[in-house]
Write an enzyme that holds these catalytic residues in place. Sequence first.
Site, PDB file in Angstrom:
ATOM      1  N   ASP A  12       0.874  -1.121  -0.010  1.00  0.00           N
ATOM      2  CA  ASP A  12      -0.082  -0.013   0.275  1.00  0.00           C
ATOM      3  C   ASP A  12       0.881   1.293  -0.102  1.00  0.00           C
ATOM      4  OD1 ASP A  12      -2.377  -1.652   0.141  1.00  0.00           O
ATOM      5  OD2 ASP A  12      -2.508  -1.156   2.266  1.00  0.00           O
ATOM      6  N   ASP A 131     -14.275  -5.197  -2.882  1.00  0.00           N
ATOM      7  CA  ASP A 131     -14.113  -5.059  -1.444  1.00  0.00           C
ATOM      8  C   ASP A 131     -15.645  -5.613  -0.999  1.00  0.00           C
ATOM      9  OD1 ASP A 131     -11.729  -4.083  -1.528  1.00  0.00           O
ATOM     10  OD2 ASP A 131     -12.239  -2.058  -1.340  1.00  0.00           O
TER      11      ASP A 131
END
Lengths: 257, 214
Positions: A12, A131
């Site tokens: 990330d 997600d």
Amino acid sequence: MGLAKRIIPCLDVDNGRVVKGVQFVGIRDAGDPVEIAERYDKQGADELVFLDITASHEDRDTMLHIVEEVAGKVFIPLTVGGGIRTLEDIRNALNAGADKVGINSAAVYRPEFVKEAAEKFGSQCIVVAIDAKKVSQEGEALRWEIFTHGGRKPTGLDAIEWAIKMADYGAGEILLTCMDRDGTRDGFDIALTRAVAEAVPVPVIASGGVGTLEHLAEGVTEAKADAVLAASIFHYGEHTVEEAKQHMAAKGIEVRL
Amino acid sequence: MKKMVAVIDYGMGNLRSVSKALEHVATDTSIVVTNDFQTIKNASHIVLPGVGALRDCMSEIKRLELIDLLGECARNKPFLGICLGMHALLEHSEENGGIDGLGILFGNALHFKNRVEPQGGDRLKIPHMGWNEVMQCKPHPLWSGIADNSRFYFVHSYYVKPEMPELMVGATDYGLEFASCIARDNIFAAQFHPEKSQQAGLTLLGNFLQWDGS
């Protein structure tokens, strides 16, 4: 012997640094992305995913420079996600050296974007990132819904139906994140991952919740994923990718050693 | 003459990956990504890379008027076809409802669908994506320094079936055994992506640069 199950460390990236948030809040610095990418490559990572977690315009360029540098040093597949909204974004990522792009909310806003992207660049480079969160109550049949905005915004879309539709629209792979688990280190949502893996004809990458090496193995054996993605267990030196592979191999899972 | 590799640019896919990997292993060779007629003609080695759809690949090769030139190169220069670049060398592929390739190697590209058997009760995912083993079924200079059954990175939904089985120099199993590498004279073609296959792939690319095509 045949196709190996893949282990994919996820980086990330925020403002040029690798960070790790717990359920997307509480960000912790983990280091320089190029150094980390090289380290994971040496440890035997099968692919790398770079996720631009802020994706402002300036950060987009920073990310492309990082990918460009990594692509000159690391010769395994690289996926870039976060803020991919246009065909131009995809072209820029591929030109920087990415092999695949992850499309998330742009697919929710306009599913045809996935079709156009797959037609233009080929399904092999289109990863649709999903997600999902459990929305069924105790005692009800299990149901998961797609969320955007880091898990804050429900969409009303059923996760399994959505995954099938995305594969149908040309996604070459599904990156499935169990939002309830992300950052918790409690392991994947096995029921969700398995339901998606069995529903779609394309490979599924399980993500969200890995806290132990056994969780990675479960992702393959119980949840039927084709690849497992993890971040924090690798970032802070707790485990190496090599250890993860040794663990999986000991469980009878075919890996690239 | 200094060695020069022409990586054929037909406007598709990630050519940078191929040229970066070649640059990484090149010692006495320059790497040029090009679709210029004269540059390709002057090159000592040719790489035909590729990702994407074969229809677009073939129509670009036609538009760029490279068909005859690539045919000529495939007769006399070390020539490496990668993934879609391998399929382009064939006579025909089932992709895009059926499309003709350059016809340099006899064979077809077929879809995995309905041809692969489930393994261990699990159906096989298509595309065939990830690291699979390549059995070196015939000796070849490009295998130098690479252990038999090494893993390479694949991503494809169509596989190659050469007309003559003796063209097969690498075999891989994915619900069926297919030709992951075929070779004839100065031509070598791989279904996997050596540029994305870490050490084994870099070794293969290095071997290609040292290869004189014999």
